[in-house]
Design an enzyme around this catalytic site. Sequence first.
Site, PDB file in Angstrom:
ATOM      1  N   THR A  42       3.217   3.602 -12.482  1.00  0.00           N
ATOM      2  CA  THR A  42       4.428   4.306 -12.650  1.00  0.00           C
ATOM      3  C   THR A  42       5.474   3.741 -12.021  1.00  0.00           C
ATOM      4  O   THR A  42       6.015   4.192 -10.807  1.00  0.00           O
ATOM      5  CB  THR A  42       4.465   5.634 -12.312  1.00  0.00           C
ATOM      6  OG1 THR A  42       3.763   5.656 -11.115  1.00  0.00           O
ATOM      7  CG2 THR A  42       3.358   6.512 -13.092  1.00  0.00           C
ATOM      8  N   SER A  86      -1.962   9.126 -11.344  1.00  0.00           N
ATOM      9  CA  SER A  86      -0.766   8.332 -11.105  1.00  0.00           C
ATOM     10  C   SER A  86       0.162   9.230 -10.381  1.00  0.00           C
ATOM     11  O   SER A  86       0.321  10.573 -10.411  1.00  0.00           O
ATOM     12  CB  SER A  86       0.100   8.046 -12.329  1.00  0.00           C
ATOM     13  OG  SER A  86      -0.538   7.121 -13.252  1.00  0.00           O
ATOM     14  N   CYS A  97       4.339   1.484  -3.422  1.00  0.00           N
ATOM     15  CA  CYS A  97       4.463   2.881  -3.503  1.00  0.00           C
ATOM     16  C   CYS A  97       5.839   3.665  -2.650  1.00  0.00           C
ATOM     17  O   CYS A  97       6.487   4.349  -3.083  1.00  0.00           O
ATOM     18  CB  CYS A  97       3.304   3.578  -3.516  1.00  0.00           C
ATOM     19  SG  CYS A  97       2.273   3.340  -4.541  1.00  0.00           S
ATOM     20  N   GLN A 141       8.771   2.549  -1.256  1.00  0.00           N
ATOM     21  CA  GLN A 141      10.139   2.539  -1.872  1.00  0.00           C
ATOM     22  C   GLN A 141      10.209   3.259  -3.210  1.00  0.00           C
ATOM     23  O   GLN A 141      11.218   4.048  -3.489  1.00  0.00           O
ATOM     24  CB  GLN A 141      10.566   0.968  -2.160  1.00  0.00           C
ATOM     25  CG  GLN A 141      11.689   0.813  -2.764  1.00  0.00           C
ATOM     26  CD  GLN A 141      12.613  -0.477  -2.143  1.00  0.00           C
ATOM     27  OE1 GLN A 141      12.502  -0.816  -1.163  1.00  0.00           O
ATOM     28  NE2 GLN A 141      12.972  -1.111  -3.306  1.00  0.00           N
ATOM     29  N   VAL A 181      -2.525   5.125 -14.393  1.00  0.00           N
ATOM     30  CA  VAL A 181      -1.530   3.904 -14.979  1.00  0.00           C
ATOM     31  C   VAL A 181      -0.442   3.520 -14.015  1.00  0.00           C
ATOM     32  O   VAL A 181      -0.046   4.572 -13.243  1.00  0.00           O
ATOM     33  CB  VAL A 181      -1.269   4.146 -16.356  1.00  0.00           C
ATOM     34  CG1 VAL A 181      -2.534   3.996 -17.380  1.00  0.00           C
ATOM     35  CG2 VAL A 181      -0.212   5.360 -16.330  1.00  0.00           C
TER      36      VAL A 181
HETATM   37  N1  LIG Z   1      -1.802   1.031  -5.146  1.00  0.00           N
HETATM   38  C1  LIG Z   1      -1.994   2.294  -4.235  1.00  0.00           C
HETATM   39  O1  LIG Z   1      -2.448   2.020  -3.319  1.00  0.00           O
HETATM   40  C2  LIG Z   1      -1.661   3.511  -4.777  1.00  0.00           C
HETATM   41  C3  LIG Z   1      -1.112   3.950  -6.011  1.00  0.00           C
HETATM   42  N2  LIG Z   1      -0.862   5.089  -6.468  1.00  0.00           N
HETATM   43  C4  LIG Z   1      -0.352   5.543  -7.661  1.00  0.00           C
HETATM   44  O2  LIG Z   1      -1.374   5.305  -8.770  1.00  0.00           O
HETATM   45  C5  LIG Z   1      -0.819   4.724 -10.056  1.00  0.00           C
HETATM   46  C6  LIG Z   1      -1.519   3.505 -10.258  1.00  0.00           C
HETATM   47  O3  LIG Z   1      -1.265   2.528  -9.370  1.00  0.00           O
HETATM   48  P1  LIG Z   1      -2.027   1.117  -9.242  1.00  0.00           P
HETATM   49  O4  LIG Z   1      -3.316   1.536  -9.469  1.00  0.00           O
HETATM   50  O5  LIG Z   1      -1.576   0.632  -7.988  1.00  0.00           O
HETATM   51  O6  LIG Z   1      -1.482   0.365 -10.358  1.00  0.00           O
HETATM   52  P2  LIG Z   1      -1.858  -1.051 -11.018  1.00  0.00           P
HETATM   53  O7  LIG Z   1      -0.721  -1.571 -11.793  1.00  0.00           O
HETATM   54  O8  LIG Z   1      -2.967  -1.773 -10.154  1.00  0.00           O
HETATM   55  O9  LIG Z   1      -2.751  -0.390 -12.236  1.00  0.00           O
HETATM   56  C7  LIG Z   1      -2.514   0.201 -13.275  1.00  0.00           C
HETATM   57  C8  LIG Z   1      -3.299  -0.216 -14.752  1.00  0.00           C
HETATM   58  O10 LIG Z   1      -2.888   0.614 -15.575  1.00  0.00           O
HETATM   59  C9  LIG Z   1      -3.174  -0.011 -16.896  1.00  0.00           C
HETATM   60  N3  LIG Z   1      -2.579   0.512 -17.823  1.00  0.00           N
HETATM   61  C10 LIG Z   1      -1.197   0.876 -18.112  1.00  0.00           C
HETATM   62  N4  LIG Z   1      -1.078   1.263 -19.414  1.00  0.00           N
HETATM   63  C11 LIG Z   1      -2.202   1.667 -19.635  1.00  0.00           C
HETATM   64  C12 LIG Z   1      -2.643   2.313 -21.065  1.00  0.00           C
HETATM   65  N5  LIG Z   1      -1.735   3.021 -21.751  1.00  0.00           N
HETATM   66  N6  LIG Z   1      -4.058   2.281 -21.139  1.00  0.00           N
HETATM   67  C13 LIG Z   1      -4.829   1.531 -20.664  1.00  0.00           C
HETATM   68  N7  LIG Z   1      -4.444   0.939 -19.241  1.00  0.00           N
HETATM   69  C14 LIG Z   1      -3.174   1.086 -19.012  1.00  0.00           C
HETATM   70  C15 LIG Z   1      -2.576  -1.427 -16.336  1.00  0.00           C
HETATM   71  O11 LIG Z   1      -3.166  -2.550 -17.345  1.00  0.00           O
HETATM   72  C16 LIG Z   1      -3.218  -1.494 -15.026  1.00  0.00           C
HETATM   73  O12 LIG Z   1      -4.298  -2.436 -14.958  1.00  0.00           O
HETATM   74  C17 LIG Z   1       0.764   4.645  -9.579  1.00  0.00           C
HETATM   75  O13 LIG Z   1       1.493   5.992 -10.015  1.00  0.00           O
HETATM   76  C18 LIG Z   1       0.778   4.537  -8.158  1.00  0.00           C
HETATM   77  O14 LIG Z   1       2.115   5.098  -7.810  1.00  0.00           O
HETATM   78  C19 LIG Z   1      -1.314   6.223  -5.743  1.00  0.00           C
HETATM   79  C20 LIG Z   1      -1.860   6.069  -4.506  1.00  0.00           C
HETATM   80  C21 LIG Z   1      -2.131   4.703  -3.966  1.00  0.00           C
HETATM   81  O1  LIG Z   2       0.984   5.947  -2.692  1.00  0.00           O
HETATM   82  C1  LIG Z   2       0.562   5.043  -2.273  1.00  0.00           C
HETATM   83  O2  LIG Z   2       0.624   3.990  -2.719  1.00  0.00           O
HETATM   84  C2  LIG Z   2      -0.145   5.085  -0.869  1.00  0.00           C
HETATM   85  O3  LIG Z   2       0.780   4.357   0.104  1.00  0.00           O
HETATM   86  C3  LIG Z   2       0.598   4.165   1.510  1.00  0.00           C
HETATM   87  O4  LIG Z   2      -0.427   3.277   1.520  1.00  0.00           O
HETATM   88  P1  LIG Z   2      -0.395   1.684   1.483  1.00  0.00           P
HETATM   89  O5  LIG Z   2       1.124   1.510   0.890  1.00  0.00           O
HETATM   90  O6  LIG Z   2      -1.480   1.229   0.752  1.00  0.00           O
HETATM   91  O7  LIG Z   2      -0.400   1.140   2.937  1.00  0.00           O
HETATM   92  P2  LIG Z   2       0.169   1.854   4.289  1.00  0.00           P
HETATM   93  O8  LIG Z   2      -0.933   1.693   5.294  1.00  0.00           O
HETATM   94  O9  LIG Z   2       0.834   3.189   4.326  1.00  0.00           O
HETATM   95  O10 LIG Z   2       1.355   0.799   4.795  1.00  0.00           O
HETATM   96  C4  LIG Z   2       2.564   0.757   3.961  1.00  0.00           C
HETATM   97  C5  LIG Z   2       3.576  -0.161   4.463  1.00  0.00           C
HETATM   98  O11 LIG Z   2       3.871   0.237   5.811  1.00  0.00           O
HETATM   99  C6  LIG Z   2       3.493  -0.645   6.888  1.00  0.00           C
HETATM  100  N1  LIG Z   2       3.447   0.057   8.092  1.00  0.00           N
HETATM  101  C7  LIG Z   2       2.426   1.116   8.233  1.00  0.00           C
HETATM  102  C8  LIG Z   2       2.320   1.772   9.204  1.00  0.00           C
HETATM  103  C9  LIG Z   2       2.891   1.458  10.366  1.00  0.00           C
HETATM  104  O12 LIG Z   2       2.662   1.930  11.596  1.00  0.00           O
HETATM  105  N2  LIG Z   2       3.786   0.661  10.420  1.00  0.00           N
HETATM  106  C10 LIG Z   2       4.221  -0.362   9.364  1.00  0.00           C
HETATM  107  O13 LIG Z   2       4.877  -1.171   9.340  1.00  0.00           O
HETATM  108  C11 LIG Z   2       2.585  -1.448   6.424  1.00  0.00           C
HETATM  109  O14 LIG Z   2       2.504  -2.654   7.105  1.00  0.00           O
HETATM  110  C12 LIG Z   2       2.729  -1.531   5.028  1.00  0.00           C
HETATM  111  O15 LIG Z   2       3.564  -2.688   4.780  1.00  0.00           O
HETATM  112  C13 LIG Z   2       0.037   5.480   1.825  1.00  0.00           C
HETATM  113  O16 LIG Z   2      -0.367   5.356   3.139  1.00  0.00           O
HETATM  114  C14 LIG Z   2      -0.998   6.171   1.149  1.00  0.00           C
HETATM  115  O17 LIG Z   2      -1.494   7.264   1.669  1.00  0.00           O
HETATM  116  C15 LIG Z   2      -0.483   6.339  -0.195  1.00  0.00           C
HETATM  117  O18 LIG Z   2      -1.641   6.804  -1.164  1.00  0.00           O
END
Ligand SMILES: NC(=O)C1=CN([C@@H]2O[C@H](COP(=O)(O)OP(=O)(O)OC[C@H]3O[C@@H](n4cnc5c(N)ncnc54)[C@H](O)[C@@H]3O)[C@@H](O)[C@H]2O)C=CC1
Ligand SMILES: O=C(O)[C@H]1O[C@H](OP(=O)(O)OP(=O)(O)OC[C@H]2O[C@@H](n3ccc(=O)[nH]c3=O)[C@H](O)[C@@H]2O)[C@H](O)[C@@H](O)[C@@H]1O
Length: 491
Positions: A112, A151, A296, A298, A110
């Site tokens: 965070t 998460s 993520c 920030q 979910v």
């Molecule tokens: N977006 C990314 O690229 C990445 C995200 N993360 C981490 O993974 C986690 C999830 O991120 P995202 O998938 O991007 O979030 P998201 O906002 O796309 O998805 C989260 C989902 O959880 C659902 N949700 C929330 N509370 C719930 C509950 N109690 N029961 C059922 N559903 C519930 C929401 O409706 C939403 O669809 C965060 O902690 C984030 O930091 C980690 C790596 C990459």
């Molecule tokens: O926790 C997360 O959400 C994820 O955050 C990033 O993935 P993501 O944010 O999807 O994409 P990135 O490719 O890391 O780019 C992040 C930002 O940095 C910028 N960036 C990236 C690389 C670079 O050389 N320069 C640059 O400006 C991208 O344009 C983008 O705005 C990490 O790369 C993942 O490993 C991690 O799982």
Amino acid sequence: MRTFFPRRVRDYKARFKMPGSQPLRVACIGAGYVGGPTMAVIAAKTPPEAVQVRVLDLSAERIAAWNSERLPIYEPGLSELVFAARGRNLHFSTAIDDGIKWADIIFVAVNTPTKECGIGAGAAADLTYVELAARQIAAAADTPKIVVEKSTVPIRTAEALSAILEACGRTSFEILSNPEFLAEGTAVRDLCEPDRVLIGGDLKTERGRQALEALVELYAYWVPRERILTTNVWSSELSKLVANAFLAQRVSSINSISALCELSGAQIDEVARAVGLDRRIGPRFLQCSVGFGGSCFQKDILNLVYLCESFGLNVVADYWRSVIAINDWQKQRFTARILHSLYNTATNKKIAILGFAFKKDTADTRESAAIDVCGSLLQECAKLSIYDPQVPAEQIWSDLTRRCRRTRDELAAYVTLAATADEAAAGSHAIVILTEWDEFRTLDYSKMYKSMCRPAFLFDGRSVCDLKALSEIGFLCYAIGSPDDSRIQLR
Ligand SMILES: NC(=O)C1=CN([C@@H]2O[C@H](COP(=O)(O)OP(=O)(O)OC[C@H]3O[C@@H](n4cnc5c(N)ncnc54)[C@H](O)[C@@H]3O)[C@@H](O)[C@H]2O)C=CC1
Ligand SMILES: O=C(O)[C@H]1O[C@H](OP(=O)(O)OP(=O)(O)OC[C@H]2O[C@@H](n3ccc(=O)[nH]c3=O)[C@H](O)[C@@H]2O)[C@H](O)[C@@H](O)[C@@H]1O
């Protein structure tokens, strides 16, 4: 040996072919950018007789989209995986309690976000959704479960999860930390061929070791064992924050140098290449830009900063905070440059914005630099024509109304959404590139130039353009990290 989990969890990989044996049941709470693709890959990489997967979410709209032909997120290669596995061993549902009861392993994926009010507002992670998910699991579960923290969470969240589950539940739980490292735009590739899979567990107890081994076995279907790293839970939780902080720090480092390049005559691409060829530094994540975005970087750095401060490590906190300060400065610097170049007024000037997503190959706009740059230009009363190949119109309106604190009707006099880059550029004073979509590299800039006002400016925030060729066409160009075009007014 004492066993804590149902037989299908233990050695399920070896047993699944035995008559009468049941598949391992994997559920995921949260069908977002992480839950959806991660579960799709687990389903795609495992035989249906061995592993069944249910993805659960509160949002009926999101689940309906996962069950439709148009998935809720755009990610190269994802729809093929989902369409092949859906109905076979991949199921999307809003029946959360049912899914919890049914599952052996429950991933919690979910959101965070950063806390918006109260203690730690603006820095600490808001764990409301994680806690709600834990309480739902505790209330519904009636057999032992392995709960996997997917998460991104602050260190020691597993402890809180465990306390909630054990206090409210009718059964026993084992908590694992399994942070996700996928990047958007390359999620399927990252999940199929991860650099590493990190699993934190309680290595001191037999039950902890069994749970850990069950998750290792699941990943071992497609990830080589040597890439599956097991640690204690706290190391795993902290490693995720640190990995994101290091990545973001590289981007801020190269962006800080981009400013120096512009003033000194050095060329950022050349510097990045020269530096990155050192094997100790490596070439990736040295692409200068208008600023990093995404949901993520920030949030996770702020989380780390908060964590350091709460341990009294203020100097460490300041160090990481500066990564965000550089990022904010880079966005402001870029916008200021546009304004100065346009003779210090953007009022009623049409500006073509190419790209709104936070990076290419995703429709995600969370924390996109485009939101800040567009917001600042709108404060200057510029008229924006925005084109992005993937971001839905509704998303752009929602981001801009929130950023500008104005209604859509109020903004409509200043913002239009274009169906093509050509349409955005026609009649404009400037083109501003904010996302590095591949198609922006091959646009017919001569044609666009002809349709623009004079002088025609191009501001490249992503180093996608050939500045020499554009200058020859007649554009006045500014690209982050490139020495200034002497024809552009800077102050
Ligand atoms: N977006 C990314 O690229 C990445 C995200 N993360 C981490 O993974 C986690 C999830 O991120 P995202 O998938 O991007 O979030 P998201 O906002 O796309 O998805 C989260 C989902 O959880 C659902 N949700 C929330 N509370 C719930 C509950 N109690 N029961 C059922 N559903 C519930 C929401 O409706 C939403 O669809 C965060 O902690 C984030 O930091 C980690 C790596 C990459
Ligand atoms: O926790 C997360 O959400 C994820 O955050 C990033 O993935 P993501 O944010 O999807 O994409 P990135 O490719 O890391 O780019 C992040 C930002 O940095 C910028 N960036 C990236 C690389 C670079 O050389 N320069 C640059 O400006 C991208 O344009 C983008 O705005 C990490 O790369 C993942 O490993 C991690 O799982």
